[in-house]
Design an enzyme around this catalytic site. Structure first.
Site, PDB file in Angstrom:
ATOM      1  N   TYR A  52       3.776  -7.496  -2.589  1.00 41.30           N
ATOM      2  CA  TYR A  52       3.146  -8.040  -1.439  1.00 41.30           C
ATOM      3  C   TYR A  52       3.700  -9.368  -0.813  1.00 41.30           C
ATOM      4  CZ  TYR A  52      -0.812  -4.813  -2.025  1.00 41.30           C
ATOM      5  OH  TYR A  52      -1.514  -3.704  -1.866  1.00 41.30           O
ATOM      6  N   ARG A  55       5.817  -7.887   1.923  1.00 41.95           N
ATOM      7  CA  ARG A  55       5.080  -7.519   3.100  1.00 41.95           C
ATOM      8  C   ARG A  55       4.521  -8.927   3.932  1.00 41.95           C
ATOM      9  NH1 ARG A  55       0.600  -3.428   1.247  1.00 41.95           N
ATOM     10  NH2 ARG A  55       0.163  -3.428   3.733  1.00 41.95           N
ATOM     11  N   GLN A  90      -8.731  -1.890   9.030  1.00 41.27           N
ATOM     12  CA  GLN A  90      -8.339  -1.686   7.780  1.00 41.27           C
ATOM     13  C   GLN A  90      -7.024  -2.469   7.235  1.00 41.27           C
ATOM     14  OE1 GLN A  90      -8.822   2.849   6.895  1.00 41.27           O
ATOM     15  NE2 GLN A  90      -8.261   2.686   9.034  1.00 41.27           N
ATOM     16  N   HIS A 108     -10.357  -4.281   4.393  1.00 41.72           N
ATOM     17  CA  HIS A 108      -9.446  -4.488   3.011  1.00 41.72           C
ATOM     18  C   HIS A 108      -8.793  -5.871   2.772  1.00 41.72           C
ATOM     19  CE1 HIS A 108      -9.245   0.431   3.730  1.00 41.72           C
ATOM     20  NE2 HIS A 108     -10.290  -0.220   3.251  1.00 41.72           N
ATOM     21  N   CYS A 116      -8.407 -16.387  -6.228  1.00 40.10           N
ATOM     22  CA  CYS A 116      -8.373 -16.884  -7.669  1.00 40.10           C
ATOM     23  C   CYS A 116      -9.244 -15.829  -8.339  1.00 40.10           C
ATOM     24  CB  CYS A 116      -9.181 -18.384  -7.787  1.00 40.10           C
ATOM     25  SG  CYS A 116      -9.389 -18.643  -9.483  1.00 40.10           S
ATOM     26  N   GLY A 175      -5.308   4.408  15.482  1.00 39.57           N
ATOM     27  CA  GLY A 175      -4.097   4.176  14.725  1.00 39.57           C
ATOM     28  C   GLY A 175      -4.465   4.458  13.219  1.00 39.57           C
TER      29      GLY A 175
HETATM   30  C1  BV8 Z   1     -13.741   2.503  -2.997  1.00 43.11           C
HETATM   31  C2  BV8 Z   1      -5.185  -2.423   1.378  1.00 43.11           C
HETATM   32  C3  BV8 Z   1     -15.477   2.596  -4.350  1.00 43.11           C
HETATM   33  C4  BV8 Z   1      -4.080  -2.382   0.550  1.00 43.11           C
HETATM   34  C5  BV8 Z   1      -5.905  -0.274   1.303  1.00 43.11           C
HETATM   35  C6  BV8 Z   1     -12.738  10.880  -2.317  1.00 43.11           C
HETATM   36  C7  BV8 Z   1     -13.494  10.815  -1.721  1.00 43.11           C
HETATM   37  C8  BV8 Z   1     -13.961   9.195  -1.145  1.00 43.11           C
HETATM   38  C9  BV8 Z   1     -13.016   8.292  -1.753  1.00 43.11           C
HETATM   39  C10 BV8 Z   1     -12.235   8.530  -2.664  1.00 43.11           C
HETATM   40  C11 BV8 Z   1     -12.048   9.857  -2.878  1.00 43.11           C
HETATM   41  N1  BV8 Z   1     -10.744   9.914  -3.897  1.00 43.11           N
HETATM   42  C12 BV8 Z   1     -10.617   8.603  -4.109  1.00 43.11           C
HETATM   43  C13 BV8 Z   1     -11.439   7.797  -3.297  1.00 43.11           C
HETATM   44  C14 BV8 Z   1     -11.526   6.486  -3.382  1.00 43.11           C
HETATM   45  C15 BV8 Z   1     -10.404   5.761  -2.533  1.00 43.11           C
HETATM   46  C16 BV8 Z   1      -9.830   6.709  -1.500  1.00 43.11           C
HETATM   47  O1  BV8 Z   1     -10.272   6.934  -0.148  1.00 43.11           O
HETATM   48  N2  BV8 Z   1      -8.440   7.365  -1.767  1.00 43.11           N
HETATM   49  C17 BV8 Z   1      -7.955   8.177  -0.564  1.00 43.11           C
HETATM   50  C18 BV8 Z   1      -6.367   8.365  -0.974  1.00 43.11           C
HETATM   51  C19 BV8 Z   1      -8.643   9.617  -1.018  1.00 43.11           C
HETATM   52  N3  BV8 Z   1     -10.720   4.642  -1.644  1.00 43.11           N
HETATM   53  C20 BV8 Z   1     -10.987   3.551  -2.316  1.00 43.11           C
HETATM   54  O2  BV8 Z   1     -10.633   3.309  -3.398  1.00 43.11           O
HETATM   55  C21 BV8 Z   1     -11.424   2.510  -1.649  1.00 43.11           C
HETATM   56  N4  BV8 Z   1     -12.576   1.906  -2.290  1.00 43.11           N
HETATM   57  O3  BV8 Z   1     -13.754   4.008  -2.508  1.00 43.11           O
HETATM   58  O4  BV8 Z   1     -14.421   2.016  -3.649  1.00 43.11           O
HETATM   59  C22 BV8 Z   1     -16.359   1.584  -5.222  1.00 43.11           C
HETATM   60  C23 BV8 Z   1     -17.664   1.861  -4.860  1.00 43.11           C
HETATM   61  C24 BV8 Z   1     -18.477   0.991  -5.776  1.00 43.11           C
HETATM   62  C25 BV8 Z   1     -17.833  -0.013  -6.387  1.00 43.11           C
HETATM   63  C26 BV8 Z   1     -16.394  -0.320  -6.413  1.00 43.11           C
HETATM   64  C27 BV8 Z   1     -15.670   0.692  -5.764  1.00 43.11           C
HETATM   65  C28 BV8 Z   1     -10.787   1.236  -1.231  1.00 43.11           C
HETATM   66  C29 BV8 Z   1      -9.566   1.762  -0.177  1.00 43.11           C
HETATM   67  C30 BV8 Z   1      -8.690   0.735   0.222  1.00 43.11           C
HETATM   68  C31 BV8 Z   1      -7.443   0.594  -0.385  1.00 43.11           C
HETATM   69  N5  BV8 Z   1      -6.699  -0.330   0.416  1.00 43.11           N
HETATM   70  N6  BV8 Z   1      -4.947  -0.905   2.010  1.00 43.11           N
HETATM   71  C32 BV8 Z   1      -2.690  -2.485   1.012  1.00 43.11           C
HETATM   72  O5  BV8 Z   1      -2.405  -2.762   2.404  1.00 43.11           O
HETATM   73  O6  BV8 Z   1      -1.792  -2.481   0.304  1.00 43.11           O
HETATM   74  S1  BV8 Z   1      -5.735   1.260   1.777  1.00 43.11           S
HETATM   75  C33 BV8 Z   1      -4.569   1.609   3.139  1.00 43.11           C
HETATM   76  O7  BV8 Z   1      -4.462   2.819   3.562  1.00 43.11           O
HETATM   77  C34 BV8 Z   1      -4.841   0.813   4.456  1.00 43.11           C
HETATM   78  O8  BV8 Z   1      -5.543  -0.378   4.101  1.00 43.11           O
HETATM   79  C35 BV8 Z   1      -5.649   1.823   5.180  1.00 43.11           C
HETATM   80  O9  BV8 Z   1      -6.953   1.558   4.960  1.00 43.11           O
HETATM   81  C36 BV8 Z   1      -5.587   3.087   4.497  1.00 43.11           C
HETATM   82  C37 BV8 Z   1      -5.165   4.174   5.427  1.00 43.11           C
HETATM   83  O10 BV8 Z   1      -3.931   3.824   6.076  1.00 43.11           O
HETATM   84  P1  BV8 Z   1      -4.110   4.085   7.793  1.00 43.11           P
HETATM   85  O11 BV8 Z   1      -4.171   2.558   8.326  1.00 43.11           O
HETATM   86  O12 BV8 Z   1      -4.886   4.904   8.248  1.00 43.11           O
HETATM   87  O13 BV8 Z   1      -2.472   4.049   7.731  1.00 43.11           O
HETATM   88  P2  BV8 Z   1      -1.858   5.471   7.498  1.00 43.11           P
HETATM   89  O14 BV8 Z   1      -0.421   5.129   7.572  1.00 43.11           O
HETATM   90  O15 BV8 Z   1      -2.428   6.430   6.675  1.00 43.11           O
HETATM   91  O16 BV8 Z   1      -1.821   6.165   9.176  1.00 43.11           O
HETATM   92  C38 BV8 Z   1      -1.205   5.719  10.145  1.00 43.11           C
HETATM   93  C39 BV8 Z   1      -1.703   6.568  11.384  1.00 43.11           C
HETATM   94  O17 BV8 Z   1      -1.391   5.963  12.595  1.00 43.11           O
HETATM   95  C40 BV8 Z   1      -1.258   7.966  11.614  1.00 43.11           C
HETATM   96  O18 BV8 Z   1      -2.372   8.745  11.753  1.00 43.11           O
HETATM   97  C41 BV8 Z   1       0.022   7.982  12.465  1.00 43.11           C
HETATM   98  O19 BV8 Z   1      -0.147   9.110  13.095  1.00 43.11           O
HETATM   99  C42 BV8 Z   1      -0.546   6.761  13.279  1.00 43.11           C
HETATM  100  N7  BV8 Z   1       0.487   6.124  14.128  1.00 43.11           N
HETATM  101  C43 BV8 Z   1       1.566   5.736  13.625  1.00 43.11           C
HETATM  102  N8  BV8 Z   1       2.476   4.924  14.604  1.00 43.11           N
HETATM  103  C44 BV8 Z   1       1.527   4.942  15.568  1.00 43.11           C
HETATM  104  C45 BV8 Z   1       0.469   5.604  15.317  1.00 43.11           C
HETATM  105  N9  BV8 Z   1      -0.729   5.466  16.182  1.00 43.11           N
HETATM  106  C46 BV8 Z   1      -0.574   5.097  17.455  1.00 43.11           C
HETATM  107  N10 BV8 Z   1       0.462   4.489  17.872  1.00 43.11           N
HETATM  108  C47 BV8 Z   1       1.552   4.379  17.143  1.00 43.11           C
HETATM  109  N11 BV8 Z   1       2.937   3.788  17.597  1.00 43.11           N
END
Ligand code: BV8
Length: 235
Positions: A52, A55, A90, A108, A116, A175
């Site tokens: 981090y 980043r 996000q 997020h 803390c 995005g």
């Molecule tokens: C939770 C912060 C429960 C950290 C992030 C199955 C079903 C449901 C849920 C789950 C499941 N299996 C596992 C889970 C839980 C999990 C999840 O969803 N996992 C996924 C992998 C399946 N989710 C969680 O854990 C969440 N919490 O469910 O809690 C709970 C309930 C009760 C009590 C306690 C807990 C928490 C998820 C948050 C994780 N943190 N980020 C950090 O940044 O380091 S996630 C991270 O990836 C991002 O924050 C973002 O949210 C996420 C998705 O990323 P995107 O933003 O979409 O980026 P990505 O690269 O994927 O896509 C970019 C897009 O942009 C592409 O489509 C591309 O084509 C496009 N693009 C690129 N360039 C351009 C563009 N578009 C336009 N113009 C351009 N130039």
């Protein structure tokens, strides 16, 4: 008109911050399960802080792009017309704010804040973080972490998010790959309540088929055009 916009890493891609799942994205170089989970932090806090810190430094030298600026114009323009923009991101960067957006909900968390782990206090933090750093406000030390939501942790302000989503006339995802929940489920929530949906992305997302309207291209080109059409009430 009340619009709910959800942004993801793609809106900041042209600002140089990279995305997660594109071919050279963050998660192709780093394992999220080793860096973006509470277990990873407990196991090796220094490695997580290094990830981090890198980043955070990248973010401090990045600039908002035309997509961020257009969304700030949308917020002001809708307010002038008696409507509202609910901007939910996000992303953990501050580029929406630096582009002029007044109300941004970071579901997020925020890279430029530290938390803390002893008492939950958060504060702005632009320097490198380490567990040893004492937390100025509460004087606890040994447990500083980024104020970021990791996998397995509950995203922030979910009640406010669902209230705004269900009160919107239009849901727009910009995005985002639609691969992380609960954010990825917002479009079906909106559809289930008869709310129009639109996707603006570089290419179809994982849940593209759930959107009534889809616009593809670079966010810095497509978003300003869409915003001008909304504000001139062509859509
Ligand atoms: C939770 C912060 C429960 C950290 C992030 C199955 C079903 C449901 C849920 C789950 C499941 N299996 C596992 C889970 C839980 C999990 C999840 O969803 N996992 C996924 C992998 C399946 N989710 C969680 O854990 C969440 N919490 O469910 O809690 C709970 C309930 C009760 C009590 C306690 C807990 C928490 C998820 C948050 C994780 N943190 N980020 C950090 O940044 O380091 S996630 C991270 O990836 C991002 O924050 C973002 O949210 C996420 C998705 O990323 P995107 O933003 O979409 O980026 P990505 O690269 O994927 O896509 C970019 C897009 O942009 C592409 O489509 C591309 O084509 C496009 N693009 C690129 N360039 C351009 C563009 N578009 C336009 N113009 C351009 N130039």
């Amino acid at each position: 008109m009340n619009i709910f916009v959800l942004t993801g890493a793609g809106v900041s891609a042209e600002s140089g911050l990279g995305t997660f799942r594109d071919k050279d994205g963050l998660w192709s170089r780093f394992d999220p399960m080793k860096l973006a989970t509470p277990e990873a932090f407990a196991h090796d806090p220094d490695q997580v802080h290094a990830f981090y810190n890198m980043r955070r430094q990248n973010l401090l030298s990045a600039e908002p792009n035309a997509a961020h600026r257009a969304l700030a114009r949308l917020e002001a323009g809708l307010a002038e017309r008696g409507g509202s923009l609910f901007l939910c991101t996000q992303n953990i960067d501050d580029l929406h704010e630096r582009a002029g957006a007044k109300r941004v909900l970071h579901m997020h968390g925020e890279l430029l804040k530290a938390r803390c782990t002893a008492c939950g206090d958060t504060m702005l933090w632009h320097e490198d973080l380490s567990v040893a750093a004492p937390f100025p406000s509460c004087r606890h030390s040994g447990g500083l972490r980024p104020h970021v939501v990791w996998f397995g942790e509950m995203p922030l302000e979910m009640d406010a998010i669902y209230d705004a989503l269900l009160g919107a006339n239009l849901f727009v995802a910009i995005g985002t790959s639609g691969s992380v929940y609960p954010a990825a489920g917002f479009v079906s929530e909106a559809r289930g309540h008869g709310i129009r949906t639109c996707e603006i992305n570089l290419e179809p997302s994982d849940n593209a088929r759930q959107f009534d309207e889809r616009r593809y291209g670079e966010a810095s080109e497509v978003v300003p055009v869409w915003v001008e059409q909304v504000l001139s009430q062509k859509i």
